[in-house]
Design an enzyme around this catalytic site. Structure first.
Site, PDB file in Angstrom:
ATOM      1  N   LYS A   1       0.920  -1.299  -0.116  1.00 25.23           N
ATOM      2  CA  LYS A   1       0.114  -0.056   0.105  1.00 25.23           C
ATOM      3  C   LYS A   1       0.940   1.317  -0.002  1.00 25.23           C
ATOM      4  O   LYS A   1       2.297   1.233   0.256  1.00 25.23           O
ATOM      5  CB  LYS A   1      -0.958   0.153   1.139  1.00 25.23           C
TER       6      LYS A   1
ATOM      7  N   ARG B   1      -9.472  -0.957  15.660  1.00 27.05           N
ATOM      8  CA  ARG B   1      -9.271  -0.279  14.490  1.00 27.05           C
ATOM      9  C   ARG B   1     -10.085  -1.027  13.382  1.00 27.05           C
ATOM     10  O   ARG B   1     -11.486  -1.300  13.744  1.00 27.05           O
ATOM     11  CB  ARG B   1      -7.719  -0.167  13.992  1.00 27.05           C
TER      12      ARG B   1
ATOM     13  N   TYR C   1      18.350  29.665   7.450  1.00 29.52           N
ATOM     14  CA  TYR C   1      17.108  30.256   8.237  1.00 29.52           C
ATOM     15  C   TYR C   1      17.538  30.261   9.745  1.00 29.52           C
ATOM     16  O   TYR C   1      17.669  29.467  10.300  1.00 29.52           O
ATOM     17  CB  TYR C   1      15.784  29.567   8.129  1.00 29.52           C
TER      18      TYR C   1
ATOM     19  N   MET D   1      13.065  24.174   2.257  1.00 31.26           N
ATOM     20  CA  MET D   1      12.101  23.434   1.512  1.00 31.26           C
ATOM     21  C   MET D   1      12.723  22.489   0.609  1.00 31.26           C
ATOM     22  O   MET D   1      12.327  21.601   0.337  1.00 31.26           O
ATOM     23  CB  MET D   1      11.074  24.492   1.065  1.00 31.26           C
TER      24      MET D   1
HETATM   25  C1  LIG Z   1       0.138  -2.293   6.555  1.00 31.01           C
HETATM   26  C2  LIG Z   1      -0.251  -3.391   7.027  1.00 31.01           C
HETATM   27  C3  LIG Z   1       0.703  -4.515   7.252  1.00 31.01           C
HETATM   28  C4  LIG Z   1       2.115  -4.413   7.235  1.00 31.01           C
HETATM   29  O1  LIG Z   1       2.684  -3.785   8.380  1.00 31.01           O
HETATM   30  P1  LIG Z   1       4.166  -3.297   8.790  1.00 31.01           P
HETATM   31  O2  LIG Z   1       4.120  -3.038  10.119  1.00 31.01           O
HETATM   32  O3  LIG Z   1       4.493  -2.387   7.687  1.00 31.01           O
HETATM   33  O4  LIG Z   1       4.954  -4.767   8.417  1.00 31.01           O
HETATM   34  C5  LIG Z   1       0.055  -5.768   7.690  1.00 31.01           C
HETATM   35  N1  LIG Z   1      -1.093  -5.947   7.833  1.00 31.01           N
HETATM   36  C6  LIG Z   1      -2.197  -5.054   7.746  1.00 31.01           C
HETATM   37  C7  LIG Z   1      -3.569  -5.354   7.838  1.00 31.01           C
HETATM   38  C8  LIG Z   1      -1.650  -3.627   7.384  1.00 31.01           C
HETATM   39  O5  LIG Z   1      -2.512  -2.648   7.258  1.00 31.01           O
END
Ligand SMILES: *Cc1c(COP(=O)(O)O)cnc(C)c1O
Length: 339
Positions: free
Chosen positions: A34, A125, A239, A287
């Site tokens: 993702k 969650r 800065y 920046m």
């Molecule tokens: C993002 C995610 C992972 C991976 O987690 P990491 O801590 O980056 O290894 C695994 N399972 C779910 C459901 C996630 O959302």
């Protein structure tokens, strides 16, 4: 166009990290890709891991899934599930995360197709509560997931979630069960089940102390020197004049800044490397610019490349910014190349 700001990814390190996690978990090993594979570039990462044998890929949204149509059917999963406006892509499974999504799936033309399900075992969650599992009756569950809240800590919740997940396993039939993210893989073989879902550690993050020395750095930001300047003792740099030269100095000004995800928290803390010499960041990160102490590297000149130090564990400790944010924050001005 001239290359002037680049992320150098090491494909050998990505694949070595995948193999290490696979060995450690001793079960099927997927990949969370993702958020553009945590900022590294999702298509390249998916292709490299597919070649390495990975057959379970996780994105958050259908929008992310759309650009991964080269993955074989049945290998891609959407973690946010089946929302009211989502269009299911053939060969891609949703992870149903609420009773509403389960009902929507059952009422859809996909009702008999395999789907994944997320059960919440204590994170509060995403996922169905352990008292809401009755609605799963009749589904064809490919993989049943839960997610650990504290796997990167030694917290009592880890074992509690494991026990709740084992209890769920007794009452919900599924083809496979999956609990562990990167950190969870290091909690021991009981947490591995039939599939693990690492993200961070694939990309060089160190989720727990046990991973030190095992997980290799994958990405290194590199930038170029725009200007070499002499700064006399007593003059300030950058800065708010936070840095005052203690002696006559040579300063390299490079073309990276917080707009590229090289966060302001690296001000006077970060460093770069060139020709095996360390060049400390002096003064504020701007920046689009960073100033480096190059007094001890007189050979450096305008146009030369430097590598920013980006060991994720060290950078997170220095800045207080999580390894996840450091990776996913890397900006859009980099050219990404695999070496
Ligand atoms: C993002 C995610 C992972 C991976 O987690 P990491 O801590 O980056 O290894 C695994 N399972 C779910 C459901 C996630 O959302």
């Amino acid at each position: 166009m001239r290359l002037s700001l680049a992320l150098q990814h090491r494909s050998s390190a990505l694949v070595a990290n995948y193999r290490h996690l696979q060995l450690r978990a001793a079960t099927a090993t997927g990949a969370a890709i993702k958020a553009d594979a945590y900022g590294l570039g999702v298509k390249d990462v998916a292709k490299l891991l597919l070649d390495a044998g990975c057959r379970d890929f996780f994105v958050s949204t259908w929008w992310e899934a759309a650009e991964l149509d080269f993955l074989p059917p049945g290998t891609l999963v959407v973690l946010h599930g089946f929302g009211s406006e989502d269009e299911v892509q053939p060969g891609v499974r949703p992870v149903l995360v609420t009773p509403q999504q389960v009902a929507r799936w059952k009422a859809s033309t996909f009702a008999d197709e395999p789907c994944d399900v997320m059960v919440d075992t204590g994170m509060n969650r995403l996922g169905l509560g352990t008292k809401e599992l009755g609605c799963l009756e009749g589904l064809s569950i490919h993989t049943l997931h839960s997610h650990l809240a504290c796997a990167d800590d030694d917290d009592a919740l880890n074992r509690m979630q494991l026990e709740r997940f084992l209890a769920v396993q007794q009452v919900v039939r599924a083809g496979r069960y999956s609990l562990a993210n990167s950190a969870g893989i290091y909690l021991g073989s009981e947490f591995a089940f039939d599939l693990v879902r690492p993200g961070l550690a694939l990309y060089g993050g160190i989720p727990r102390a046990e991973a030190r020395g095992e997980i290799r750095q994958v990405t290194t930001p590199t930038a170029r020197i725009l200007q070499m300047r002499s700064v006399p003792a007593g003059e300030s740099v950058g800065y708010n004049a936070t840095f005052v030269a203690p002696r006559d100095m040579r300063v390299a000004v490079i073309n990276i800044g917080y707009a590229d995800g090289y966060r302001r928290a690296f001000s006077s803390i970060g460093s770069a490397r060139a020709d095996d010499q360390t060049l400390p960041v002096i003064g504020r990160v701007s920046m689009d610019l960073v100033t480096l102490d190059a007094t001890d590297a007189p050979q450096l000149a305008e146009g030369d490349w430097v590598e920013l130090s980006f060991d994720l564990e060290e950078a997170a400790a220095q800045t207080g910014i999580s390894q996840y944010e450091l990776l996913t924050g890397l900006g859009r001005r980099f050219q990404r190349s695999w070496i």
